[in-house]
Design an enzyme around this catalytic site. Structure first.
Site, PDB file in Angstrom:
ATOM      1  CG  ASP A 110     -36.690 -47.360 124.573  1.00  0.00           C
ATOM      2  OD1 ASP A 110     -35.631 -46.743 124.817  1.00  0.00           O
ATOM      3  OD2 ASP A 110     -36.749 -48.329 123.800  1.00  0.00           O
ATOM      4  CG  ASP A 114     -32.447 -47.388 124.450  1.00  0.00           C
ATOM      5  OD1 ASP A 114     -33.040 -46.684 125.295  1.00  0.00           O
ATOM      6  OD2 ASP A 114     -32.991 -47.809 123.417  1.00  0.00           O
ATOM      7  CE1 TYR A 125     -40.334 -48.496 120.984  1.00  0.00           C
ATOM      8  CE2 TYR A 125     -38.310 -47.224 121.111  1.00  0.00           C
ATOM      9  CZ  TYR A 125     -39.110 -48.252 121.570  1.00  0.00           C
ATOM     10  OH  TYR A 125     -38.671 -49.044 122.622  1.00  0.00           O
ATOM     11  CD  GLU A 180     -33.962 -53.522 125.047  1.00  0.00           C
ATOM     12  OE1 GLU A 180     -33.299 -52.475 125.211  1.00  0.00           O
ATOM     13  OE2 GLU A 180     -34.310 -53.940 123.915  1.00  0.00           O
TER      14      GLU A 180
END
Length: 417
Positions: free
Chosen positions: A7, A10, A158, A395
């Site tokens: 995603d 990570d 999520y 990020e």
């Protein structure tokens, strides 16, 4: 389960945001593929990397792979993908462990992608559409939230906060667009009023705004059902106007759109996408929108989206492009393992769980430039700290980038027709 996308920075395959990412890449090709030129093939390749994975995830009836990788263990380590030694736990949906929001989003991704491939790979397109129907039926028949079924794998990373009906309606909307089968349109019409009409969300979690914009393409010409969708889509568009009495977003002094929640550029890119798409649908039927004392035409909406894209690419108080590798000034210390830790070519030794910490804490720019990645973006005061530790700003995520593909395809060769 080889393939698919992490995603963000990570090493976990979270299928919920991955499915939304795939849907948006596909919608970009469906809407703007004709404007992509030679880049359309690259867009289709990016979609196929997602859809091939989702075909594996849904290979067996009544079983859907929901996620690969234990997120708690993964987030406790700072390793290259090549060195992963954290548990690659797989999480599944079954009739007894349902996940209607994930099934609905995967169905949307596969249906939208079937349309994207229709003219270039008809046989693959048919496979995607058949699987979309199968996955939607699973999610609709066995209703429940993946928050419960996946548990700590989904939350707090999520979690679905809006319930699963928006994803089921979203999936049915795409299936109707792809098949023109009346049952799907009936499903959308009969269930749309279960959603909160006041929510203008659009992203990996909330599909409310996206549904109204997507179905407006045909609802605008259907006097019997337009009232279910068009007023909400119009209100959404009015909510972006800085001087509108119904404005529901904030703008920084530099002009960047803000909504609550982290990684703000996900809102700027996804809403810009909806602005452009709705402007095109409005133009097709010569429609305008009354917003208070102002009458809004398609060009007004296009200009709002263009200002957002310009800001993201460097026309902002920091003079910084928030797309890595674009322009002369861009984030150099992004929060992304593969970018932060030296490559195998330069550092062939194994990087263990905490061995990457020294690279994370370094003051040096990341050794591997993640070209094209759009980061979370600046704070509301237009400031940006180029720091790996400020995750919401530094990020990059796939669901920030995916809507921006369509936005840039359009703005590269702007035409409202």
């Amino acid at each position: 389960m080889v393939g698919g996308y992490y995603d963000a920075g990570d090493n976990v395959k979270f299928n919920f945001p991955m499915a939304f990412t795939t849907t948006m890449l596909a919608w970009s090709v469906v809407e703007f593929g004709g404007l992509m030129g030679s880049e359309q093939k690259n867009a289709l390749d990016a979609i196929r990397w997602g859809t091939d994975y989702f075909l594996k995830s849904t290979k067996f009836p009544n079983i859907v792979v929901a996620q690969v990788g234990n997120p708690n263990a993964d987030h406790d380590c700072w390793e290259r993908p090549e060195d992963m030694d954290t548990p690659r736990t797989s999480y599944f949906l079954t009739p007894k462990k349902p996940g209607s929001e994930l099934a609905g989003e995967i169905a949307a991704a596969l249906a939208a992608s079937s349309m994207a491939f229709r003219t270039t790979d008809a046989s693959y397109s048919k496979i995607l559409l058949s699987r979309a129907i199968q996955v939607f039926d699973f999610g609709n028949k066995f209703r429940g939230s993946y928050n419960t079924s996946v548990g700590e794998g989904a939350c707090p990373f999520y979690c679905d906060f809006n319930g699963y009906m928006d994803e089921l309606i979203w999936g049915a909307s795409w299936l109707y667009k792809a098949t023109k089968t009346a049952n799907y349109w009936d499903f959308v019409k009969s269930n749309i009023q279960t959603l909160d009409a006041g929510l203008f969300d659009f992203g990996w979690d909330g599909k409310h705004a996206g549904i109204n914009v997507l179905v407006s393409q045909w609802a605008m010409g259907d006097s019997a059902t337009a009232h279910l969708f068009i007023p909400n889509a119009d209100k959404l568009m009015c909510s972006f106007l800085p001087n509108s009495p119904t404005k529901s977003v904030s703008y920084s002094k530099g002009g960047l759109l803000f909504k609550p929640g982290g990684s703000n550029l996900q809102h700027a890119t996804s809403m810009s996408f909806l602005l452009i798409v709705y402007a095109r649908y409005m133009n097709a039927v010569k429609k305008t929108i009354p917003c208070g004392q102002q009458v809004v035409n398609p060009n007004t909406l296009i200009n709002i989206a263009k200002h957002q894209a310009d800001y993201i690419l460097g026309k902002n108080p920091m003079g910084m492009s928030y797309m890595v590798g674009f322009g002369s000034k861009f984030p150099k210390k992004i929060h992304h393992r593969g970018s932060v830790i030296p490559s195998l070519d330069t550092h062939p030794q194994h990087v263990g769980c905490r061995d990457g910490d020294k690279f994370f804490k370094s003051d040096e720019p990341n050794p591997n430039v993640l070209t094209g990645a759009v980061v979370g973006g600046p704070a509301f005061d237009d400031s940006f700290q180029d720091s790996r530790s400020i995750i919401t700003q530094s990020e990059p995520t796939t669901y920030i980038n995916a809507p921006f593909v369509g936005v840039l395809a359009y703005l590269n060769k702007p035409t409202i027709t």
